[in-house]
Enzyme design. Sequence first.
Site, PDB file in Angstrom:
ATOM      1  N   PRO A 173      -1.373  -6.174  11.748  1.00 45.14           N
ATOM      2  CA  PRO A 173      -0.030  -6.138  11.175  1.00 45.14           C
ATOM      3  C   PRO A 173       0.006  -5.200   9.971  1.00 45.14           C
ATOM      4  O   PRO A 173      -0.944  -5.167   9.186  1.00 45.14           O
ATOM      5  CB  PRO A 173       0.233  -7.578  10.744  1.00 45.14           C
ATOM      6  CG  PRO A 173      -0.949  -8.370  11.120  1.00 45.14           C
ATOM      7  CD  PRO A 173      -1.991  -7.498  11.696  1.00 45.14           C
ATOM      8  N   LEU A 180      -4.123  -6.574   5.208  1.00 47.76           N
ATOM      9  CA  LEU A 180      -5.279  -6.640   6.114  1.00 47.76           C
ATOM     10  C   LEU A 180      -5.902  -5.257   6.321  1.00 47.76           C
ATOM     11  O   LEU A 180      -6.782  -5.098   7.157  1.00 47.76           O
ATOM     12  CB  LEU A 180      -4.880  -7.276   7.447  1.00 47.76           C
ATOM     13  CG  LEU A 180      -4.415  -8.741   7.365  1.00 47.76           C
ATOM     14  CD1 LEU A 180      -3.996  -9.264   8.721  1.00 47.76           C
ATOM     15  CD2 LEU A 180      -5.506  -9.639   6.780  1.00 47.76           C
ATOM     16  N   GLY A 181      -5.430  -4.297   5.567  1.00 51.43           N
ATOM     17  CA  GLY A 181      -6.071  -2.983   5.607  1.00 51.43           C
ATOM     18  C   GLY A 181      -5.665  -2.120   6.785  1.00 51.43           C
ATOM     19  O   GLY A 181      -6.436  -1.256   7.220  1.00 51.43           O
ATOM     20  N   ALA A 213      -5.992   1.767   6.146  1.00 56.72           N
ATOM     21  CA  ALA A 213      -7.367   2.303   6.113  1.00 56.72           C
ATOM     22  C   ALA A 213      -7.995   2.245   7.498  1.00 56.72           C
ATOM     23  O   ALA A 213      -8.767   3.134   7.881  1.00 56.72           O
ATOM     24  CB  ALA A 213      -8.214   1.508   5.118  1.00 56.72           C
ATOM     25  N   ALA A 214      -7.648   1.211   8.286  1.00 52.40           N
ATOM     26  CA  ALA A 214      -8.232   1.091   9.635  1.00 52.40           C
ATOM     27  C   ALA A 214      -7.713   2.191  10.554  1.00 52.40           C
ATOM     28  O   ALA A 214      -8.476   2.817  11.296  1.00 52.40           O
ATOM     29  CB  ALA A 214      -7.924  -0.286  10.218  1.00 52.40           C
ATOM     30  N   ASP A 252     -11.191  -1.864   0.383  1.00 50.23           N
ATOM     31  CA  ASP A 252     -10.649  -1.861   1.754  1.00 50.23           C
ATOM     32  C   ASP A 252     -11.412  -0.878   2.636  1.00 50.23           C
ATOM     33  O   ASP A 252     -11.940  -1.238   3.687  1.00 50.23           O
ATOM     34  CB  ASP A 252      -9.175  -1.426   1.757  1.00 50.23           C
ATOM     35  CG  ASP A 252      -8.248  -2.562   1.435  1.00 50.23           C
ATOM     36  OD1 ASP A 252      -8.671  -3.486   0.738  1.00 50.23           O
ATOM     37  OD2 ASP A 252      -7.079  -2.507   1.892  1.00 50.23           O
TER      38      ASP A 252
HETATM   39  O1  PMV Z   1      -3.558  -6.210  -0.655  1.00 47.38           O
HETATM   40  P1  PMV Z   1      -4.910  -5.749  -0.201  1.00 47.38           P
HETATM   41  O2  PMV Z   1      -5.596  -6.638   0.744  1.00 47.38           O
HETATM   42  O3  PMV Z   1      -4.958  -4.294   0.167  1.00 47.38           O
HETATM   43  O4  PMV Z   1      -5.893  -5.914  -1.432  1.00 47.38           O
HETATM   44  C1  PMV Z   1      -5.678  -5.361  -2.680  1.00 47.38           C
HETATM   45  C2  PMV Z   1      -6.832  -5.739  -3.522  1.00 47.38           C
HETATM   46  C3  PMV Z   1      -6.614  -5.460  -4.976  1.00 47.38           C
HETATM   47  O5  PMV Z   1      -7.784  -5.898  -5.641  1.00 47.38           O
HETATM   48  C4  PMV Z   1      -5.415  -6.240  -5.514  1.00 47.38           C
HETATM   49  C5  PMV Z   1      -6.385  -3.986  -5.233  1.00 47.38           C
HETATM   50  C6  PMV Z   1      -7.598  -3.124  -4.969  1.00 47.38           C
HETATM   51  O6  PMV Z   1      -7.399  -1.899  -4.851  1.00 47.38           O
HETATM   52  O7  PMV Z   1      -8.728  -3.623  -4.921  1.00 47.38           O
END
Ligand code: PMV
Length: 310
Positions: free
Chosen positions: A97, A102-103, A106-107, A148
């Site tokens: 999604p 959930l990245g 980047a995936a 990520d």
């Molecule tokens: O929202 P996500 O899963 O992409 O995670 C962000 C994580 C943070 O620590 C809030 C930001 C980061 O760049 O690490």
Amino acid sequence: MSNSAPAKIILLGEHAVVYGKPAIAVPLSTLRAQAVVEWLEAGAGLHIEAVDLNEVLPVAINAETVDNALALTAQKILKVLGLAPPDALIRVSSTIPMASGLGSGAAVSTAVARAVLEATGTHISTEQLNSIIYEIEKVYHGTPSGIDNTVIVTEKPVYFVRGAPIETLEIGTALTFVIGDTGDASPTKLAVGDVRELVRHQPTQFQPILDGIGGIVAAAREAIRTGDVVALGELMTQNHAYLQALTVSSASLDGLVEAAMAAGAIGAKLSGGGRGGNMIALTRPDNAEEIHKALKKAGAVHTYQTEVKP
Ligand code: PMV
């Protein structure tokens, strides 16, 4: 050949990781982005089709300005390696999604990068691919910590410290996690920006929270290494309280965390940028189904499960 990359989920340490504290994240291998290479006639150039957008979206990658993440990824890979665009169509699709922490970005970039490498017959190191995907993440997410792309490119559980060499997590016993999606879209960039303002203007109040999260993550690494599931659960729940204090939780996230705990989760917390997106609960495998049900009843729009194995 299919080139793919998994989704990821942060177990502990989000936000504090931006300030040099450690964080732990794992791949979610059942949700994936895929990129398939189809050869085109000589002179056709390189095109990318985003299958999920339900339309053919050919992207010429030699344009001056590239405002599409997929095309930018392809262009960056070719530039860094000094390669000419191959005559190929890269078809990209994903079951991850979008915009839910959930990245997915980047995936998809990683899958496209791998497809470009296949189409040009080139190999690069994991570190080099990771740093290219990080560059793309920066274009779309401002100042990401890099966690990520690191988990997604390596597809391994990591203990991540910004700027430090990648450290794969040692796992003492299998861990079962259930993830609940609030369905509330929330740009990570905004939450990260708000935390930055709080830390800058009220350091005496907020710096100890970041330090506290750092301590929790270090203790959690030990709990994961020794297979102390109960300790890990408690640390996750403490981490959630710190994230509430950092103002990045929300009523829906708190509701799902409470529902998971009431259904017998060993620990639960929001995951990622917060204010929406996903939460994660640690559970005994035989209680996982109960957690899924409780989360759905409490309003989760999707639930997922992942097992982290030694
Ligand atoms: O929202 P996500 O899963 O992409 O995670 C962000 C994580 C943070 O620590 C809030 C930001 C980061 O760049 O690490």
